[in-house]
Design a protein around this motif. Sequence first.
Motif, PDB file in Angstrom:
ATOM      1  N   GLU A 296     114.047  -0.516  66.762  1.00  0.00           N
ATOM      2  CA  GLU A 296     112.956  -0.751  65.618  1.00  0.00           C
ATOM      3  C   GLU A 296     111.796  -1.538  65.623  1.00  0.00           C
ATOM      4  OE1 GLU A 296     113.584   1.340  62.856  1.00  0.00           O
ATOM      5  OE2 GLU A 296     115.610   1.532  63.750  1.00  0.00           O
ATOM      6  N   SER A 297     110.803  -1.358  65.052  1.00  0.00           N
ATOM      7  CA  SER A 297     109.324  -2.191  65.333  1.00  0.00           C
ATOM      8  C   SER A 297     109.558  -3.434  64.390  1.00  0.00           C
ATOM      9  CB  SER A 297     108.261  -1.416  64.776  1.00  0.00           C
ATOM     10  OG  SER A 297     108.138  -0.309  65.359  1.00  0.00           O
TER      11      SER A 297
ATOM     12  N   ILE B  59     113.104  -9.560  69.511  1.00  0.00           N
ATOM     13  CA  ILE B  59     112.413  -8.262  69.577  1.00  0.00           C
ATOM     14  C   ILE B  59     113.468  -7.033  69.566  1.00  0.00           C
ATOM     15  CG2 ILE B  59     110.735  -6.646  70.843  1.00  0.00           C
ATOM     16  CD1 ILE B  59     109.808  -9.376  72.326  1.00  0.00           C
TER      17      ILE B  59
ATOM     18  N   HIS C 175     112.559  -4.208  56.488  1.00  0.00           N
ATOM     19  CA  HIS C 175     112.479  -2.836  57.190  1.00  0.00           C
ATOM     20  C   HIS C 175     113.115  -1.513  56.764  1.00  0.00           C
ATOM     21  CE1 HIS C 175     111.072  -0.954  60.861  1.00  0.00           C
ATOM     22  NE2 HIS C 175     112.133  -0.487  61.031  1.00  0.00           N
TER      23      HIS C 175
END
Length: 67
Positions: A22-23, A18, A45
């Motif tokens: 950033e997502s 994770i 991304h």
Amino acid sequence: MREVLFLVKHAPGGFQAISLQESIVTQGETLDELEANIRDALRSHFKPGKGPESIRFHFVDDTFLAL
């Protein structure tokens, strides 16, 4: 962006990563597969030339002890 930090922990069937900045969340059965999946996720991304220069893993071990 110089670096992206990922928290890495054991998950059912392997590892989960994770990103803290950033997502981005990904997983892999092995650390090699996880690394490849992180690289793929970063390429998806960020626009070309805008991604991080390095990736840092921080391994987390959530140990639970029943009393």
